[in-house]
Design an enzyme around this catalytic site. Structure first.
Site, PDB file in Angstrom:
ATOM      1  N   CYS A 112       0.806  -1.223   0.000  1.00 10.59           N
ATOM      2  CA  CYS A 112       0.000   0.000   0.000  1.00 10.59           C
ATOM      3  C   CYS A 112       0.840   1.275   0.000  1.00 10.59           C
ATOM      4  O   CYS A 112       0.320   2.352  -0.291  1.00 10.59           O
ATOM      5  CB  CYS A 112      -0.940  -0.001   1.200  1.00 10.59           C
ATOM      6  SG  CYS A 112      -1.976  -1.457   1.271  1.00 10.59           S
ATOM      7  N   HIS A 235      -3.767   7.085   3.509  1.00  8.58           N
ATOM      8  CA  HIS A 235      -4.126   5.825   2.857  1.00  8.58           C
ATOM      9  C   HIS A 235      -5.512   5.411   3.353  1.00  8.58           C
ATOM     10  O   HIS A 235      -5.793   5.423   4.545  1.00  8.58           O
ATOM     11  CB  HIS A 235      -3.076   4.765   3.213  1.00  8.58           C
ATOM     12  CG  HIS A 235      -3.434   3.389   2.764  1.00  8.58           C
ATOM     13  ND1 HIS A 235      -3.994   3.119   1.530  1.00  8.58           N
ATOM     14  CD2 HIS A 235      -3.315   2.185   3.393  1.00  8.58           C
ATOM     15  CE1 HIS A 235      -4.203   1.827   1.429  1.00  8.58           C
ATOM     16  NE2 HIS A 235      -3.812   1.236   2.535  1.00  8.58           N
ATOM     17  N   ASN A 265     -10.311  -0.321   0.500  1.00 10.41           N
ATOM     18  CA  ASN A 265      -8.848  -0.179   0.492  1.00 10.41           C
ATOM     19  C   ASN A 265      -8.323  -0.695  -0.853  1.00 10.41           C
ATOM     20  O   ASN A 265      -8.361  -1.893  -1.113  1.00 10.41           O
ATOM     21  CB  ASN A 265      -8.266  -0.987   1.659  1.00 10.41           C
ATOM     22  CG  ASN A 265      -6.749  -0.935   1.720  1.00 10.41           C
ATOM     23  OD1 ASN A 265      -6.092  -0.456   0.802  1.00 10.41           O
ATOM     24  ND2 ASN A 265      -6.196  -1.449   2.807  1.00 10.41           N
TER      25      ASN A 265
HETATM   26  N1  COA Z   1     -18.182  -9.125   9.750  1.00 12.42           N
HETATM   27  C1  COA Z   1     -18.623  -9.392  10.984  1.00 12.42           C
HETATM   28  N2  COA Z   1     -17.796  -9.707  12.003  1.00 12.42           N
HETATM   29  C2  COA Z   1     -16.493  -9.745  11.752  1.00 12.42           C
HETATM   30  C3  COA Z   1     -15.960  -9.488  10.492  1.00 12.42           C
HETATM   31  C4  COA Z   1     -16.872  -9.176   9.458  1.00 12.42           C
HETATM   32  N3  COA Z   1     -16.481  -8.891   8.203  1.00 12.42           N
HETATM   33  N4  COA Z   1     -14.629  -9.597  10.544  1.00 12.42           N
HETATM   34  C5  COA Z   1     -14.320  -9.915  11.797  1.00 12.42           C
HETATM   35  N5  COA Z   1     -15.438 -10.018  12.547  1.00 12.42           N
HETATM   36  C6  COA Z   1     -15.564 -10.365  13.946  1.00 12.42           C
HETATM   37  C7  COA Z   1     -14.450 -11.257  14.423  1.00 12.42           C
HETATM   38  O1  COA Z   1     -14.696 -12.594  14.095  1.00 12.42           O
HETATM   39  C8  COA Z   1     -14.473 -11.006  15.901  1.00 12.42           C
HETATM   40  O2  COA Z   1     -15.506 -11.742  16.467  1.00 12.42           O
HETATM   41  P1  COA Z   1     -15.317 -12.497  17.879  1.00 12.42           P
HETATM   42  O3  COA Z   1     -15.069 -11.392  18.861  1.00 12.42           O
HETATM   43  O4  COA Z   1     -16.612 -13.193  18.045  1.00 12.42           O
HETATM   44  O5  COA Z   1     -14.139 -13.385  17.686  1.00 12.42           O
HETATM   45  C9  COA Z   1     -14.841  -9.534  16.008  1.00 12.42           C
HETATM   46  O6  COA Z   1     -15.446  -9.188  14.748  1.00 12.42           O
HETATM   47  C10 COA Z   1     -13.657  -8.649  16.256  1.00 12.42           C
HETATM   48  O7  COA Z   1     -12.613  -9.005  15.343  1.00 12.42           O
HETATM   49  P2  COA Z   1     -11.216  -8.365  15.361  1.00 12.42           P
HETATM   50  O8  COA Z   1     -10.442  -8.861  14.179  1.00 12.42           O
HETATM   51  O9  COA Z   1     -10.587  -8.529  16.694  1.00 12.42           O
HETATM   52  O10 COA Z   1     -11.630  -6.828  15.175  1.00 12.42           O
HETATM   53  P3  COA Z   1     -10.762  -5.535  15.099  1.00 12.42           P
HETATM   54  O11 COA Z   1     -11.205  -4.583  16.119  1.00 12.42           O
HETATM   55  O12 COA Z   1      -9.284  -5.822  15.038  1.00 12.42           O
HETATM   56  O13 COA Z   1     -11.208  -4.935  13.672  1.00 12.42           O
HETATM   57  C11 COA Z   1     -10.362  -4.718  11.443  1.00 12.42           C
HETATM   58  C12 COA Z   1     -10.930  -5.658  12.498  1.00 12.42           C
HETATM   59  C13 COA Z   1      -9.936  -5.538  10.248  1.00 12.42           C
HETATM   60  C14 COA Z   1     -11.452  -3.740  11.048  1.00 12.42           C
HETATM   61  C15 COA Z   1      -9.155  -3.947  12.044  1.00 12.42           C
HETATM   62  O14 COA Z   1      -8.315  -4.851  12.702  1.00 12.42           O
HETATM   63  C16 COA Z   1      -8.376  -3.216  11.015  1.00 12.42           C
HETATM   64  O15 COA Z   1      -8.863  -2.344  10.334  1.00 12.42           O
HETATM   65  N6  COA Z   1      -7.058  -3.510  10.929  1.00 12.42           N
HETATM   66  C17 COA Z   1      -6.191  -2.886   9.946  1.00 12.42           C
HETATM   67  C18 COA Z   1      -6.407  -3.542   8.626  1.00 12.42           C
HETATM   68  C19 COA Z   1      -5.752  -2.800   7.502  1.00 12.42           C
HETATM   69  O16 COA Z   1      -5.773  -1.593   7.448  1.00 12.42           O
HETATM   70  N7  COA Z   1      -5.201  -3.553   6.561  1.00 12.42           N
HETATM   71  C20 COA Z   1      -4.662  -3.039   5.381  1.00 12.42           C
HETATM   72  C21 COA Z   1      -3.302  -2.512   5.567  1.00 12.42           C
HETATM   73  S1  COA Z   1      -2.736  -1.727   4.128  1.00 12.42           S
END
Ligand code: COA
Length: 310
Positions: A112, A235, A265
């Site tokens: 990215c 970004h 993204n």
């Molecule tokens: N829909 C519904 N629930 C979802 C889900 C979806 N698409 N994806 C994950 N969940 C659930 C998980 O299973 C978890 O459930 P549980 O508590 O029952 O286990 C819960 O939501 C929390 O998941 P978690 O992964 O811990 O959430 P988070 O607070 O870390 O948020 C992201 C997830 C992906 C939104 C966040 O981590 C993020 O944005 N990270 C950066 C990603 C990024 O920018 N990547 C690109 C880099 S260039």
């Protein structure tokens, strides 16, 4: 003499995939996606649209906007982690399609952050007098490496391309400062093993830390302060990460670019696509001081402070 962006272009594929469409395919909800990421829909390229097709369209528009001929370009840099194939590079493919017969061509792999790496590399060649014009493209077809069975990642990404021609600009304008960085020890948090694999929590923590700090660093390197910044283009990965960078700069909401809701993204394409929309909508104007900041797999990061205009 400063190098700057003298022409810009953008391409997004026509097909829109909404959160409601995803609800039908996997155990997710529009509410979860909006609240956790800010994304409402994204563009997905069908089988007939590969990265080179998107890159070509964005590049052709940038060249037209710059008012130059393709033959005048000395170098083509395409930032992508989803090329049509490992080689020939997307840059070599579009070199032929554009008729840029005097240009060298190579792809850049910095996920990215790739577009930021591309602009900084182009700047060196233009300011050294090696090339008059360098074409930089950020393009991704992330849909082809997305694991559509993994709700943790499938809802986040989209396809598209953004491009810029880098050339000499008038006194005081152009790229004022930059920062590039990498921490390969974090490679395990975001990588491709056939499909894209991510530790969202770790990437989130890294992004919040790095985006704000890199933005501050380029402002200081330009000899400016937060108060001098007119517009921030982070970004477009997640609205919560973007908000943390905005707050670090004490900027009001309207001074931050936001396209994540409509494109998701798009990795290396996200900053140039946003910049294109912001200029088209009059949010970025001549002589504005803008800060571009990105992060991604590698882990890598990059930021630019630019005084806009030719
Ligand atoms: N829909 C519904 N629930 C979802 C889900 C979806 N698409 N994806 C994950 N969940 C659930 C998980 O299973 C978890 O459930 P549980 O508590 O029952 O286990 C819960 O939501 C929390 O998941 P978690 O992964 O811990 O959430 P988070 O607070 O870390 O948020 C992201 C997830 C992906 C939104 C966040 O981590 C993020 O944005 N990270 C950066 C990603 C990024 O920018 N990547 C690109 C880099 S260039």
């Amino acid at each position: 003499m400063n190098a700057g962006l003298i022409g810009i272009g953008k391409y997004v594929p026509p097909h829109i995939l909404t959160n409601a469409d995803l609800e039908k395919r996997m155990d997710t909800s529009d509410e979860w996606i909006r609240t956790m990421t800010g994304i409402q829909e994204r563009r997905i390229a069908d089988d007939s649209i590969d990265s080179s097709h998107m890159a070509y369209n964005a590049a052709a528009d940038a060249i037209k906007d710059a008012g130059i001929k393709p033959e005048e370009i000395g170098l083509i840099l395409v930032a992508t982690v989803t090329p049509d194939q490992p080689f020939p590079s997307v840059s070599a493919m579009i070199q032929d399609q554009l008729g840029a017969k005097n240009a060298a061509a190579m792809d850049i792999s910095a996920a990215c952050s790739g577009y930021m790496y591309g602009i900084v590399t182009a700047k060196q060649f233009v300011e050294s007098g090696t090339y008059d014009y360098v074409l930089v493209v950020g393009v991704e077809k992330l849909s082809k490496i997305t694991d559509w069975e993994d709700r943790n990642t499938a809802v986040l990404f989209g396809d598209g391309a953004g491009a810029a021609v880098i050339g000499k600009v008038s006194e005081g304008r152009g790229v004022l400062s930059f920062e590039l960085g990498a921490d390969g020890s974090g490679g395990k948090y975001l990588y491709q093993d056939e499909k894209l694999i991510m530790n969202g929590r770790e990437v989130f923590k890294f992004a919040v830390r790095q985006m704000g700090q890199s933005a501050i660093n380029v402002i200081e390197k330009a000899g400016l302060t937060k108060e001098d910044v007119d517009f921030l283009i982070p970004h477009q990965a997640n609205i919560r990460i973007m908000e943390s960078a905005r707050q670090r700069l004490d900027l009001p909401v309207e001074k931050m670019s936001k396209t994540v809701h409509k494109y998701g993204n798009t990795s290396s394409a996200s900053i140039p696509i946003s910049l294109f929309d912001d200029v088209a909508e009059g949010k970025v104007k001549d002589d504005d001081v803008i800060v571009l900041v990105g992060f991604g797999g590698g882990l890598t990061w990059g930021a630019l402070c630019i005084k806009w205009g030719r």
